[in-house]
Design a protein around this motif. Sequence first.
Motif, mmCIF file in Angstrom:
data_model
loop_
_atom_site.group_PDB
_atom_site.id
_atom_site.type_symbol
_atom_site.label_atom_id
_atom_site.label_comp_id
_atom_site.label_asym_id
_atom_site.label_seq_id
_atom_site.Cartn_x
_atom_site.Cartn_y
_atom_site.Cartn_z
ATOM 1 N N ARG A 150 31.800 85.036 108.392
ATOM 2 C CA ARG A 150 31.021 84.355 109.186
ATOM 3 C C ARG A 150 29.377 84.530 108.990
ATOM 4 N NH1 ARG A 150 32.660 85.870 114.401
ATOM 5 N NH2 ARG A 150 35.110 84.974 113.464
ATOM 6 N N LEU A 151 29.059 85.687 108.949
ATOM 7 C CA LEU A 151 27.776 85.999 108.527
ATOM 8 C C LEU A 151 27.392 85.342 107.516
ATOM 9 C CD1 LEU A 151 27.476 89.894 109.845
ATOM 10 C CD2 LEU A 151 26.299 87.880 111.019
ATOM 11 N N ALA A 152 27.826 85.496 106.508
ATOM 12 C CA ALA A 152 27.595 84.907 105.166
ATOM 13 C C ALA A 152 27.521 83.524 105.391
ATOM 14 C CB ALA A 152 28.490 85.225 104.053
ATOM 15 N N ASP A 153 28.495 82.624 105.600
ATOM 16 C CA ASP A 153 28.575 81.229 105.941
ATOM 17 C C ASP A 153 27.477 80.701 106.507
ATOM 18 O OD1 ASP A 153 31.159 80.447 104.716
ATOM 19 O OD2 ASP A 153 32.182 80.986 106.516
ATOM 20 N N ASP A 154 27.211 81.612 108.106
ATOM 21 C CA ASP A 154 26.119 80.904 108.795
ATOM 22 C C ASP A 154 24.669 81.183 108.039
ATOM 23 O OD1 ASP A 154 27.873 80.558 110.689
ATOM 24 O OD2 ASP A 154 27.628 82.239 111.873
ATOM 25 N N ALA A 155 24.379 82.136 107.084
ATOM 26 C CA ALA A 155 23.355 82.149 106.613
ATOM 27 C C ALA A 155 23.004 81.142 105.694
ATOM 28 C CB ALA A 155 23.125 83.766 106.061
ATOM 29 N N MET A 156 24.124 80.847 104.761
ATOM 30 C CA MET A 156 24.054 79.700 103.890
ATOM 31 C C MET A 156 23.835 78.325 104.515
ATOM 32 S SD MET A 156 24.362 79.248 100.568
ATOM 33 C CE MET A 156 24.708 77.760 99.520
ATOM 34 N N ALA A 157 24.311 78.077 105.774
ATOM 35 C CA ALA A 157 23.958 77.011 106.405
ATOM 36 C C ALA A 157 22.535 76.796 106.981
ATOM 37 C CB ALA A 157 25.034 76.775 107.664
ATOM 38 N N ARG A 158 21.993 77.990 107.461
ATOM 39 C CA ARG A 158 20.719 78.051 107.763
ATOM 40 C C ARG A 158 19.793 77.849 106.644
ATOM 41 N NH1 ARG A 158 19.566 83.137 111.257
ATOM 42 N NH2 ARG A 158 17.484 82.110 111.515
ATOM 43 N N LEU A 159 20.143 78.444 105.370
ATOM 44 C CA LEU A 159 19.219 78.255 104.141
ATOM 45 C C LEU A 159 19.213 77.044 103.577
ATOM 46 C CD1 LEU A 159 17.904 80.065 101.786
ATOM 47 C CD2 LEU A 159 20.036 79.780 100.716
ATOM 48 N N VAL A 160 20.270 76.333 103.509
ATOM 49 C CA VAL A 160 20.120 74.838 102.733
ATOM 50 C C VAL A 160 18.898 73.904 103.272
ATOM 51 C CG1 VAL A 160 21.628 73.022 102.712
ATOM 52 C CG2 VAL A 160 22.664 75.006 102.130
ATOM 53 N N PHE A 224 27.417 85.587 96.805
ATOM 54 C CA PHE A 224 26.980 86.580 97.713
ATOM 55 C C PHE A 224 28.071 86.774 98.879
ATOM 56 C CE2 PHE A 224 26.209 83.817 101.513
ATOM 57 C CZ PHE A 224 26.542 82.688 101.003
ATOM 58 N N GLY A 225 27.576 87.926 99.537
ATOM 59 C CA GLY A 225 28.423 88.368 100.763
ATOM 60 C C GLY A 225 27.701 89.182 101.768
ATOM 61 N N ALA A 226 28.066 89.185 103.226
ATOM 62 C CA ALA A 226 27.772 90.104 104.150
ATOM 63 C C ALA A 226 28.609 91.281 104.234
ATOM 64 C CB ALA A 226 27.578 89.224 105.433
ATOM 65 N N ARG A 232 33.193 94.083 103.345
ATOM 66 C CA ARG A 232 32.334 93.028 102.465
ATOM 67 C C ARG A 232 32.894 91.794 102.331
ATOM 68 N NH1 ARG A 232 28.828 96.882 99.789
ATOM 69 N NH2 ARG A 232 29.267 98.716 101.025
ATOM 70 N N SER A 233 32.274 90.745 102.683
ATOM 71 C CA SER A 233 32.768 89.368 102.311
ATOM 72 C C SER A 233 32.041 88.975 100.815
ATOM 73 C CB SER A 233 32.330 88.184 103.346
ATOM 74 O OG SER A 233 30.874 88.287 103.522
ATOM 75 N N ASP A 234 32.843 88.158 100.135
ATOM 76 C CA ASP A 234 32.453 87.453 98.803
ATOM 77 C C ASP A 234 32.499 86.083 98.688
ATOM 78 O OD1 ASP A 234 31.888 87.385 96.244
ATOM 79 O OD2 ASP A 234 33.726 88.339 95.532
ATOM 80 N N ILE A 235 31.574 85.377 98.941
ATOM 81 C CA ILE A 235 31.689 83.750 98.757
ATOM 82 C C ILE A 235 30.738 83.152 97.481
ATOM 83 C CG2 ILE A 235 30.019 83.849 100.822
ATOM 84 C CD1 ILE A 235 31.066 81.088 101.438
ATOM 85 N N THR A 236 31.347 81.841 97.140
ATOM 86 C CA THR A 236 30.438 81.256 96.011
ATOM 87 C C THR A 236 30.413 79.883 96.457
ATOM 88 O OG1 THR A 236 31.008 82.953 94.287
ATOM 89 C CG2 THR A 236 29.985 80.897 93.744
ATOM 90 N N ARG A 237 29.358 79.182 96.459
ATOM 91 C CA ARG A 237 29.162 77.766 96.585
ATOM 92 C C ARG A 237 28.234 77.448 95.340
ATOM 93 N NH1 ARG A 237 33.140 78.471 99.149
ATOM 94 N NH2 ARG A 237 33.665 77.678 101.341
ATOM 95 N N THR A 238 28.542 76.088 95.002
ATOM 96 C CA THR A 238 27.635 75.491 94.052
ATOM 97 C C THR A 238 27.088 74.072 94.722
ATOM 98 O OG1 THR A 238 28.926 76.536 92.435
ATOM 99 C CG2 THR A 238 27.470 74.902 91.765
ATOM 100 N N ILE A 354 38.990 82.231 105.558
ATOM 101 C CA ILE A 354 38.070 82.796 106.431
ATOM 102 C C ILE A 354 36.620 82.568 106.162
ATOM 103 C CG2 ILE A 354 39.698 84.723 107.450
ATOM 104 C CD1 ILE A 354 38.049 86.640 106.046
ATOM 105 N N THR A 355 36.597 81.792 104.978
ATOM 106 C CA THR A 355 35.158 81.345 104.497
ATOM 107 C C THR A 355 34.877 79.973 105.035
ATOM 108 O OG1 THR A 355 35.891 81.308 102.398
ATOM 109 C CG2 THR A 355 34.099 82.791 102.816
ATOM 110 N N SER A 356 33.910 79.498 105.392
ATOM 111 C CA SER A 356 34.044 77.934 105.943
ATOM 112 C C SER A 356 33.173 77.119 105.457
ATOM 113 C CB SER A 356 34.230 77.980 107.487
ATOM 114 O OG SER A 356 32.909 78.656 108.021
ATOM 115 N N PHE A 357 32.188 77.479 104.969
ATOM 116 C CA PHE A 357 30.730 76.884 104.513
ATOM 117 C C PHE A 357 31.393 75.579 103.789
ATOM 118 C CE2 PHE A 357 27.403 74.943 102.029
ATOM 119 C CZ PHE A 357 26.538 74.950 102.771
ATOM 120 N N PRO A 358 31.093 74.206 104.058
ATOM 121 C CA PRO A 358 31.686 73.201 103.426
ATOM 122 C C PRO A 358 31.712 73.279 101.909
ATOM 123 C CG PRO A 358 30.194 72.513 105.203
ATOM 124 C CD PRO A 358 30.058 73.935 104.948
#
Length: 367
Positions: A150-160, A224-226, A232-238, A354-358
């Motif tokens: 969730r921390l990784a998802d939320d950070a990405m949403a704020r970064l975009v 990246f991941g939090a 540790r989480s591990d998520i990739t988005r392009t 458990i990763t939810s960034f679109p």
Amino acid sequence: MTHETKDVAARRSALIERLTEKAVLLYNYEGSDRASLRYLCGFTGEGALVVSAKETVLVTDSRYTEQVGRETAEIRIQEERDWMGAGIVSVLQGLGLERVAIVSKRVTQHWFDATGKLGGPTLVPEADLVNDLRAVKSPTEIESLRKAARLADDAMARLVPEIRVGMDEAQVALRLEWLMREAGSEGIAFDINVSAGENSALNHYNPVLGRSELRRGDLLLFDFGACVNGYRSDITRTLSVGKPSGQAQAIYDVVLQANIAAIAVARAGATGIEVDAAARDLIKKAGYGDRFGHGLGHGIGLEIHERPALSPQSKDTLARGMVTTIEPGVYIPGVGGVRIEDDVVITDEGCEVITSFPKDRLIQVGT
Ligand code: ZN
Ligand code: ZN
């Protein structure tokens, strides 16, 4: 007994049940096996741990006197200046052990040879004793991984919304780290990969390898991941900087379908080969078979790469409570790459993402 004390004690009991020897020895020297040491006793410093049915002993040195008291409970602590050598041998002898299993994947040949000459118990190599145990996560561990995702998802949403043409990859990566840490991440799960344009085709991108400025028409890959309680989480988005090319869009669609296909078959009882094949067959059919060189996924936990493996060579079968990544990718040298990576909890019926960034469409940024 705190929640965590109970957890680590239960893990040690489970380990003892799997032991063919009377005791097992595990080392963390300069971070060599930090995760397993923490897993079995809560201690995050350097030392050697002996686990037996009779007693658990943590051998460390005076640098950790205070820390060890805070982090551990109900185990014997012994301070030995030479816990890598004579110190550990005398502890093992004191326990009356003639043979001891050693978690051998994380010790050096040098240590093995040198300690063997000190006349202590026979060391019996056991490569994956603790790794096998760590593969299946408890509800408490899954909760930490959920928070890290969730921390990784939320950070990405704020970064975009902050991303602009002309920004530097490193600048974007630093901002992403800032956002994760500000929200409570203990640090980064591993070095953040932000790679733009042709750099996104490099699986293990190193920023010294090319230009790093974001340009219109670039694919922009984030891996990246939090980190929460060590997990540790591990998520990739392009994403796409501005409007994507037809080719970029086509690759994205294939990788997304592969990601969805693998998630649909991941469940307790499926093999690592089967889940990998669900994604790989789809990518092959689309004509990109030779552009997906790596495995589909890996377990995550206290380390970023754990059991099980999801790949054509995997020997693992999924079980309830495992947490793995699903990360198909297609990489075209000189053009760019797309990878879409989610973290999933394996259940009897399937898996929970458990990763939810679109991810359902190629998001345009910087416009
Ligand atoms: Zn990743
Ligand atoms: Zn990964």
